[in-house]
Design a protein around this motif. Structure first.
Motif, PDB file in Angstrom:
ATOM      1  N   VAL A  47      -7.324 -18.032 -34.417  1.00 56.48           N
ATOM      2  CA  VAL A  47      -8.713 -18.190 -34.694  1.00 56.48           C
ATOM      3  C   VAL A  47      -9.650 -18.440 -33.388  1.00 56.48           C
ATOM      4  O   VAL A  47     -10.821 -17.896 -33.343  1.00 56.48           O
ATOM      5  N   TRP A  48      -9.112 -19.107 -32.259  1.00 54.15           N
ATOM      6  CA  TRP A  48      -9.620 -19.296 -30.985  1.00 54.15           C
ATOM      7  C   TRP A  48      -9.961 -18.013 -30.672  1.00 54.15           C
ATOM      8  O   TRP A  48     -10.999 -17.843 -29.847  1.00 54.15           O
ATOM      9  N   HIS A  99     -10.174 -14.937 -31.946  1.00 60.01           N
ATOM     10  CA  HIS A  99     -11.417 -14.607 -32.603  1.00 60.01           C
ATOM     11  C   HIS A  99     -12.698 -15.044 -32.220  1.00 60.01           C
ATOM     12  O   HIS A  99     -13.829 -14.243 -32.285  1.00 60.01           O
ATOM     13  N   GLN A 100     -12.975 -16.317 -32.212  1.00 60.78           N
ATOM     14  CA  GLN A 100     -14.029 -16.988 -32.078  1.00 60.78           C
ATOM     15  C   GLN A 100     -14.760 -16.702 -30.456  1.00 60.78           C
ATOM     16  O   GLN A 100     -15.727 -16.633 -30.236  1.00 60.78           O
ATOM     17  N   SER A 101     -13.332 -16.478 -29.683  1.00 55.62           N
ATOM     18  CA  SER A 101     -13.946 -16.151 -28.146  1.00 55.62           C
ATOM     19  C   SER A 101     -14.601 -14.932 -28.261  1.00 55.62           C
ATOM     20  O   SER A 101     -15.474 -14.624 -27.546  1.00 55.62           O
ATOM     21  N   LYS A 102     -14.088 -13.700 -29.141  1.00 47.95           N
ATOM     22  CA  LYS A 102     -14.451 -12.400 -29.010  1.00 47.95           C
ATOM     23  C   LYS A 102     -15.843 -12.566 -29.477  1.00 47.95           C
ATOM     24  O   LYS A 102     -16.644 -12.116 -29.189  1.00 47.95           O
ATOM     25  N   LEU A 103     -16.201 -13.149 -30.580  1.00 50.03           N
ATOM     26  CA  LEU A 103     -17.578 -13.410 -31.108  1.00 50.03           C
ATOM     27  C   LEU A 103     -18.330 -14.137 -30.258  1.00 50.03           C
ATOM     28  O   LEU A 103     -19.541 -13.679 -30.122  1.00 50.03           O
ATOM     29  N   SER A 104     -18.190 -15.041 -29.609  1.00 51.89           N
ATOM     30  CA  SER A 104     -18.721 -15.460 -28.241  1.00 51.89           C
ATOM     31  C   SER A 104     -19.157 -14.750 -27.365  1.00 51.89           C
ATOM     32  O   SER A 104     -20.470 -14.586 -26.902  1.00 51.89           O
TER      33      SER A 104
END
Length: 188
Positions: A24-25, A27-32
């Protein structure tokens, strides 16, 4: 025995939860990172149709607020089949370098790209049995493609770029461009 099974099950659950949190981290980093690139492009007035951030693990790049390399698909103009901007090392709203690859459609006829001995493409192709050499140049706010000195296509440009070269590939005639400035006044 029952306590050992409970301890083992608990340990496995904790490991599974940690792995899930890591995914999850990531994936969230990629979105960021994608949002950071999107903000840069918005500030530049660039109309992107797709953004693909490269560089893993995304977590480390997001922690440094830096996107290493991003492929940005741009809106196609007439006579092109691919237009891609590469944003190199974007950090804190500043890119180290911007390059762009515009792929013009092949001219009509039977096109056979001429390759070097190492398999890389050249600026020439056999078209209907004749060798044709392609080149490109910028004139004002346009990129012009030439086939044996005759205009074979053009697109509009928003910023100052330098033509780095042209190559005939299986998908079209690719022109490589380098932006004069990697800041917002350079994206198109």
């Amino acid at each position: 025995m029952k306590k050992a099974v409970i301890v083992l099950a608990s340990a496995l659950c904790l490991i599974a939860a940690a792995i899930g949190a890591l995914f999850v981290w990531e994936h969230q980093s990629k979105l960021s990172l994608e949002a950071q690139v999107e903000d840069f492009l918005d500030a530049c007035g660039t109309d992107a149709t797709a953004i693909d951030v490269h560089g893993r693990p995304y977590i480390l790049y997001a922690m440094a607020d830096s996107a290493d390399l991003t492929y940005v698909d741009l809106r196609l103009q007439a006579g092109t089949n691919k237009d891609q901007l590469l944003v190199h090392r974007l950090s804190l709203g500043h890119a180290d370098r911007l390059s762009r690859f515009v792929t013009f459609d092949h001219p009509d006829g039977d096109v056979d790209p001429i390759e070097r001995a190492d398999g890389s493409f050249t600026e020439a192709a056999m078209i209907n049995g004749s060798t044709v050499t392609f080149s490109a140049d910028t004139a004002g706010d346009r990129l012009q493609l030439f086939a044996d000195g005759h205009r074979a296509g053009q697109i509009e440009l928003d910023q100052d770029v330098t033509v780095k070269g042209a190559a005939v590939t299986d998908s079209g005639v690719v022109v490589e461009l380098e932006y004069a400035s990697p800041d917002c006044d350079a994206a198109g």
